[in-house]
Design an enzyme around this catalytic site. Structure first.
Site, PDB file in Angstrom:
ATOM      1  N   ARG A 229      39.842  96.981   3.736  1.00  0.00           N
ATOM      2  CA  ARG A 229      40.094  98.300   3.148  1.00  0.00           C
ATOM      3  C   ARG A 229      39.298  99.368   3.911  1.00  0.00           C
ATOM      4  O   ARG A 229      38.079  99.248   4.076  1.00  0.00           O
ATOM      5  CB  ARG A 229      39.662  98.287   1.675  1.00  0.00           C
ATOM      6  CG  ARG A 229      39.689  99.618   0.977  1.00  0.00           C
ATOM      7  CD  ARG A 229      41.083 100.036   0.623  1.00  0.00           C
ATOM      8  NE  ARG A 229      41.082 101.232  -0.224  1.00  0.00           N
ATOM      9  CZ  ARG A 229      42.181 101.900  -0.545  1.00  0.00           C
ATOM     10  NH1 ARG A 229      43.369 101.479  -0.100  1.00  0.00           N
ATOM     11  NH2 ARG A 229      42.117 102.958  -1.311  1.00  0.00           N
TER      12      ARG A 229
ATOM     13  N   GLU B 145      20.713  84.227 -24.649  1.00  0.00           N
ATOM     14  CA  GLU B 145      19.488  84.393 -25.451  1.00  0.00           C
ATOM     15  C   GLU B 145      18.931  83.027 -25.854  1.00  0.00           C
ATOM     16  O   GLU B 145      17.721  82.809 -25.829  1.00  0.00           O
ATOM     17  CB  GLU B 145      19.792  85.243 -26.705  1.00  0.00           C
ATOM     18  CG  GLU B 145      20.121  86.707 -26.433  1.00  0.00           C
ATOM     19  CD  GLU B 145      21.537  86.924 -25.887  1.00  0.00           C
ATOM     20  OE1 GLU B 145      22.367  86.000 -25.941  1.00  0.00           O
ATOM     21  OE2 GLU B 145      21.792  88.035 -25.382  1.00  0.00           O
TER      22      GLU B 145
ATOM     23  N   LEU C 249      31.243  71.335 -33.172  1.00  0.00           N
ATOM     24  CA  LEU C 249      29.902  71.613 -33.709  1.00  0.00           C
ATOM     25  C   LEU C 249      29.902  72.953 -34.459  1.00  0.00           C
ATOM     26  O   LEU C 249      29.445  73.041 -35.596  1.00  0.00           O
ATOM     27  CB  LEU C 249      28.889  71.655 -32.545  1.00  0.00           C
ATOM     28  CG  LEU C 249      27.450  72.036 -32.884  1.00  0.00           C
ATOM     29  CD1 LEU C 249      26.794  70.953 -33.753  1.00  0.00           C
ATOM     30  CD2 LEU C 249      26.621  72.233 -31.609  1.00  0.00           C
ATOM     31  N   THR C 250      30.467  73.986 -33.821  1.00  0.00           N
ATOM     32  CA  THR C 250      30.362  75.363 -34.343  1.00  0.00           C
ATOM     33  C   THR C 250      31.157  75.561 -35.641  1.00  0.00           C
ATOM     34  O   THR C 250      32.231  74.991 -35.813  1.00  0.00           O
ATOM     35  CB  THR C 250      30.879  76.341 -33.268  1.00  0.00           C
ATOM     36  OG1 THR C 250      30.165  76.094 -32.063  1.00  0.00           O
ATOM     37  CG2 THR C 250      30.695  77.790 -33.675  1.00  0.00           C
TER      38      THR C 250
ATOM     39  N   PRO D  41      32.102  78.739 -38.908  1.00  0.00           N
ATOM     40  CA  PRO D  41      32.166  80.198 -39.085  1.00  0.00           C
ATOM     41  C   PRO D  41      30.801  80.839 -39.352  1.00  0.00           C
ATOM     42  O   PRO D  41      30.541  81.941 -38.885  1.00  0.00           O
ATOM     43  CB  PRO D  41      33.098  80.367 -40.293  1.00  0.00           C
ATOM     44  CG  PRO D  41      33.974  79.150 -40.256  1.00  0.00           C
ATOM     45  CD  PRO D  41      33.121  78.039 -39.722  1.00  0.00           C
TER      46      PRO D  41
ATOM     47  N   ILE E 150      36.858  75.789 -31.525  1.00  0.00           N
ATOM     48  CA  ILE E 150      36.852  74.468 -30.909  1.00  0.00           C
ATOM     49  C   ILE E 150      37.892  74.397 -29.777  1.00  0.00           C
ATOM     50  O   ILE E 150      39.080  74.632 -30.009  1.00  0.00           O
ATOM     51  CB  ILE E 150      37.135  73.359 -31.963  1.00  0.00           C
ATOM     52  CG1 ILE E 150      36.159  73.495 -33.142  1.00  0.00           C
ATOM     53  CG2 ILE E 150      37.046  71.967 -31.323  1.00  0.00           C
ATOM     54  CD1 ILE E 150      34.690  73.539 -32.780  1.00  0.00           C
TER      55      ILE E 150
ATOM     56  N   GLU F   1      28.528  77.182 -25.333  1.00  0.00           N
ATOM     57  CA  GLU F   1      27.539  76.100 -25.138  1.00  0.00           C
ATOM     58  C   GLU F   1      26.112  76.648 -25.053  1.00  0.00           C
ATOM     59  O   GLU F   1      25.296  76.202 -24.252  1.00  0.00           O
ATOM     60  CB  GLU F   1      27.909  75.232 -23.930  1.00  0.00           C
ATOM     61  CG  GLU F   1      29.251  74.557 -24.190  1.00  0.00           C
ATOM     62  CD  GLU F   1      29.593  73.437 -23.244  1.00  0.00           C
ATOM     63  OE1 GLU F   1      28.672  72.743 -22.795  1.00  0.00           O
ATOM     64  OE2 GLU F   1      30.792  73.255 -22.984  1.00  0.00           O
TER      65      GLU F   1
END
Ligand SMILES: Cc1cc2nc3c(=O)[nH]c(=O)nc-3n(C[C@H](O)[C@H](O)[C@H](O)COP(=O)(O)OP(=O)(O)OC[C@H]3O[C@@H](n4cnc5c(N)ncnc54)[C@H](O)[C@@H]3O)c2cc1C
Length: 382
Positions: free
Chosen positions: A270, A370, A127-128, A130, A159, A366
């Site tokens: 610890r 925001e 989908l994505t 530049p 991708i 995905e």
């Protein structure tokens, strides 16, 4: 841990099987994969044999025929060990394979799903681009109809399995103007002339998961490779991302649990100033906040699984809430875990620095945090 949410009895069994598998096939190797950015292709074949590569697909197409409770149980367990492997399994299952299952014709399902579910083939979902990430419907990759074929031109980036996948679902613009109603999805096989892999990304985390560009230059596919009606691709993609967000939420919880367990054990062992660091309220309250947020994330995942199973109208809201809260939790918990381990947390001798690096993708991939807030606010105000 005592606060684990039980998604289903079968999910518990799946988680146990995944943990057994991981002990043998992932734990001995994941540091090397991370260090050298190795995408462990053979591992996916093995996971295919166990049903991990077709969890949500009916047996008829070679899948494991399981539901969302079992699917998230698997991803949580995988991400406890290696979020890179979990991300690849998630992208293969809930993006590519689900898209073909939900929107493919019977012929497309029969042709592609058996090879994807048994791990012979790895799937990608593109989908994505530049210049368009969050603003995905503004994409520039075009598919032009020529007779009964489509010619695809453009570049997809970031991708998962952009180089190694045998098949990809590719979202393309098929008309002007650049709106959500002018996008169509296509199935593109790796050996299609005109498709080539671009640069591989060198990443901060999830380094065992391959991420690369896919370049389409006069790449011609038949109309039989089209998924669904012309112009419905973006709406299909948004439906697919509802399930995708649940899987990234599950991956986030697995990553957070791994970091939390490491910090909890460390706080019990610890000693400084003649006492265990877990006795300092500054440390024990951190652990309390960590476990609380993990538990809250799991309850949101359970709610979103219920909505998905019932196909409730609230699925968009619930999956965005689960993804937003769980991914921010993964970043918070792994960061606090590093603080609890002090200098050792910053060292590659301990797995916490990897959990923190791996967690960072979850608030971005995905749909960023925001964008999840945008989805949530739109849903509650409508
Ligand atoms: C490891 C990895 C694997 C990936 N795998 C895939 C894959 O398999 N397939 C695929 O298609 N993509 C994949 N992606 C891409 C991923 O989905 C995008 O990176 C993501 O959607 C964000 O897009 P972007 O990076 O272009 O950021 P941008 O959209 O440019 O956002 C930049 C910043 O602006 C903010 N922003 C943008 N719009 C708004 C708004 N309207 N309101 C408020 N803030 C806003 C964002 O939240 C972010 O903080 C992958 C990414 C990574 C890192």
């Amino acid at each position: 841990m005592g606060n684990n949410v039980v998604y289903s009895e079968l999910g518990e069994q799946v988680a146990k099987n995944v943990a057994d598998f991981a002990r043998k096939h992932i734990i001995p190797f994941y540091k090397e994969w991370d260090e050298l950015e190795v995408f462990p292709r053979e591992l996916f074949k093995k996971m295919g044999e166990l049903g991990f590569m077709g969890m949500l697909i009916p047996e008829k197409y070679g899948g494991a025929s399981m539901g969302y409770y079992e699917y998230v149980s698997m991803l949580i367990e995988l991400a406890k060990v290696c979020s890179g492997v979990a991300l690849s399994v998630a992208a293969h299952n809930s993006l590519c394979t689900q898209h073909i299952y939900q929107f493919g014709t019977e012929e497309q399902r029969a042709k592609y799903l058996p090879q994807l579910t048994n791990g012979d083939w790895i799937g990608a979902w593109a989908l994505t681009e530049p210049t368009t990430g969050s603003d995905a419907s503004n994409m520039k990759t075009v598919a032009t109809k020529i007779g009964d074929k489509w010619e695809i031109n453009g570049t997809k980036c970031w991708i998962t399995h952009g180089k190694s996948s045998e098949v990809a679902v590719v979202l393309c613009r098929t008309a002007e103007p650049r709106t959500a109603n002018n996008v169509t999805a296509f199935i593109v096989e790796r050996n299609t002339p005109g498709l080539k892999a671009g640069k591989k990304e060198h990443k901060l985390g999830v380094r065992a998961s391959e991420t690369a560009e896919m370049i389409f230059e006069h790449c011609v596919v038949s109309d039989t490779q089209r998924l669904g009606q012309i112009g419905t691709g973006f709406h299909q993609a948004m439906k697919i991302l509802e399930g995708g967000r649940i899987s990234i939420a599950a991956l986030s919880v697995g990553c957070a649990k791994g970091a939390y367990e490491c910090a909890l054990n460390y706080a019990k062992e610890r000693a400084q100033f003649d006492q265990l660091i877990g006795n300092f309220q500054a440390i024990s309250f951190k652990l309390a906040d960590m476990v609380l947020k993990i538990n809250g994330s799991e309850l949101l995942i359970l709610q979103s699984c219920n909505s998905k199973i019932k196909q409730s109208n609230n699925i968009n809201l619930h999956s965005a809430m689960a993804k937003y809260f769980a991914s921010e939790t993964a970043v918070y918990v792994s960061n606090e875990a590093m603080q609890i381990l002090g200098g050792n947390g910053y060292s590659k001798e301990y797995p916490v620095e990897k959990y923190l690096r791996d967690a960072r993708i979850t608030t971005i991939g995905e749909g960023t945090s925001e964008i999840q807030k945008l989805v949530i606010s739109r849903e509650i105000l409508q």
